[in-house]
Design a protein around this motif. Structure first.
Motif, PDB file in Angstrom:
ATOM      1  N   ALA A  40       1.122  -1.330  -0.654  1.00 27.73           N
ATOM      2  CA  ALA A  40      -0.201  -0.050  -0.124  1.00 27.73           C
ATOM      3  C   ALA A  40       1.071   1.271   0.045  1.00 27.73           C
ATOM      4  O   ALA A  40       1.921   1.332   0.269  1.00 27.73           O
ATOM      5  N   PRO A  41       0.775   2.647  -0.024  1.00 26.97           N
ATOM      6  CA  PRO A  41       0.946   3.420  -0.683  1.00 26.97           C
ATOM      7  C   PRO A  41       1.892   4.166   1.363  1.00 26.97           C
ATOM      8  O   PRO A  41       1.021   3.790   1.524  1.00 26.97           O
ATOM      9  N   GLY A  42       2.630   3.848   0.410  1.00 25.06           N
ATOM     10  CA  GLY A  42       3.600   4.431   2.337  1.00 25.06           C
ATOM     11  C   GLY A  42       3.808   3.142   3.347  1.00 25.06           C
ATOM     12  O   GLY A  42       4.313   3.835   4.067  1.00 25.06           O
ATOM     13  N   LYS A  43       3.746   2.162   2.686  1.00 30.50           N
ATOM     14  CA  LYS A  43       4.000   0.927   3.936  1.00 30.50           C
ATOM     15  C   LYS A  43       4.656  -0.440   3.094  1.00 30.50           C
ATOM     16  O   LYS A  43       4.789  -0.078   1.604  1.00 30.50           O
ATOM     17  N   GLU A  44       5.352  -1.138   3.617  1.00 32.62           N
ATOM     18  CA  GLU A  44       5.998  -1.418   3.506  1.00 32.62           C
ATOM     19  C   GLU A  44       5.231  -2.725   2.581  1.00 32.62           C
ATOM     20  O   GLU A  44       4.698  -3.367   2.809  1.00 32.62           O
ATOM     21  N   ALA A  92      -4.172  -1.878  -2.567  1.00 26.73           N
ATOM     22  CA  ALA A  92      -2.805  -1.884  -2.903  1.00 26.73           C
ATOM     23  C   ALA A  92      -2.757  -2.822  -4.259  1.00 26.73           C
ATOM     24  O   ALA A  92      -2.518  -2.713  -4.815  1.00 26.73           O
ATOM     25  N   VAL A  93      -0.861  -2.651  -4.665  1.00 27.77           N
ATOM     26  CA  VAL A  93      -0.326  -3.594  -5.348  1.00 27.77           C
ATOM     27  C   VAL A  93      -0.295  -4.394  -5.204  1.00 27.77           C
ATOM     28  O   VAL A  93       0.227  -4.564  -3.399  1.00 27.77           O
ATOM     29  N   TYR A  94      -0.786  -5.792  -5.859  1.00 28.91           N
ATOM     30  CA  TYR A  94      -1.088  -6.588  -5.018  1.00 28.91           C
ATOM     31  C   TYR A  94       0.515  -7.501  -6.256  1.00 28.91           C
ATOM     32  O   TYR A  94       0.749  -7.851  -7.577  1.00 28.91           O
TER      33      TYR A  94
END
Length: 129
Positions: A40-44, A92-94
């Motif tokens: 997800a944006p801003g996450k690991e 998120a990007v998967y």
């Protein structure tokens, strides 16, 4: 050269469903453990689920357990991630990733990114009302 491709992403409302696919145009994935990850944006990047190469052992992170199902179709050399009851926090990007030497772990898969040597480019999943 392995070239994993994810497909099936899109935008859905909360409670909706999507099915992601992971395949490679030139190589079979039937001998690989496949992991699904998301970022997800801003996450690991975090693990979501995995399936082993031989005995179809599967594993799910607690956040998706009971909602997501990972499966493989060896005839199509494709691995799927069925996502039901989607929530905004699933946005998120998967990515899918392949590990061709999961015999090291006795064909028990895991969602540690370092385990996987081959990665796709990702597909966007957006859950929003």
């Amino acid at each position: 050269q392995l070239h994993l491709v994810e497909s099936g992403g899109g935008s859905v409302r909360p409670g909706g469903s999507l099915r992601l696919s992971c395949a490679d145009s030139g190589f079979t994935l039937n001998n690989a453990a496949i992991g699904w990850f998301r970022q997800a944006p801003g996450k690991e990047r975090e693990g979501v689920a995995c399936i082993s190469s031989r005995n179809d052992d599967t594993y799910y992170e607690d956040s998706v357990k009971g909602r997501f199902t990972i499966s493989r179709d060896n005839a199509k050399s494709t691995v799927y991630l069925q996502m039901n009851s989607l929530k905004p926090e699933d946005t998120a990007v998967y990515y899918c990733a392949a590990d061709f030497i999961d015999w090291r772990s006795g064909y028990v898969c895991n969602t540690w990114p370092a385990t996987y040597d081959y990665w796709g480019q990702g597909t966007q999943v957006t859950v929003s009302s």
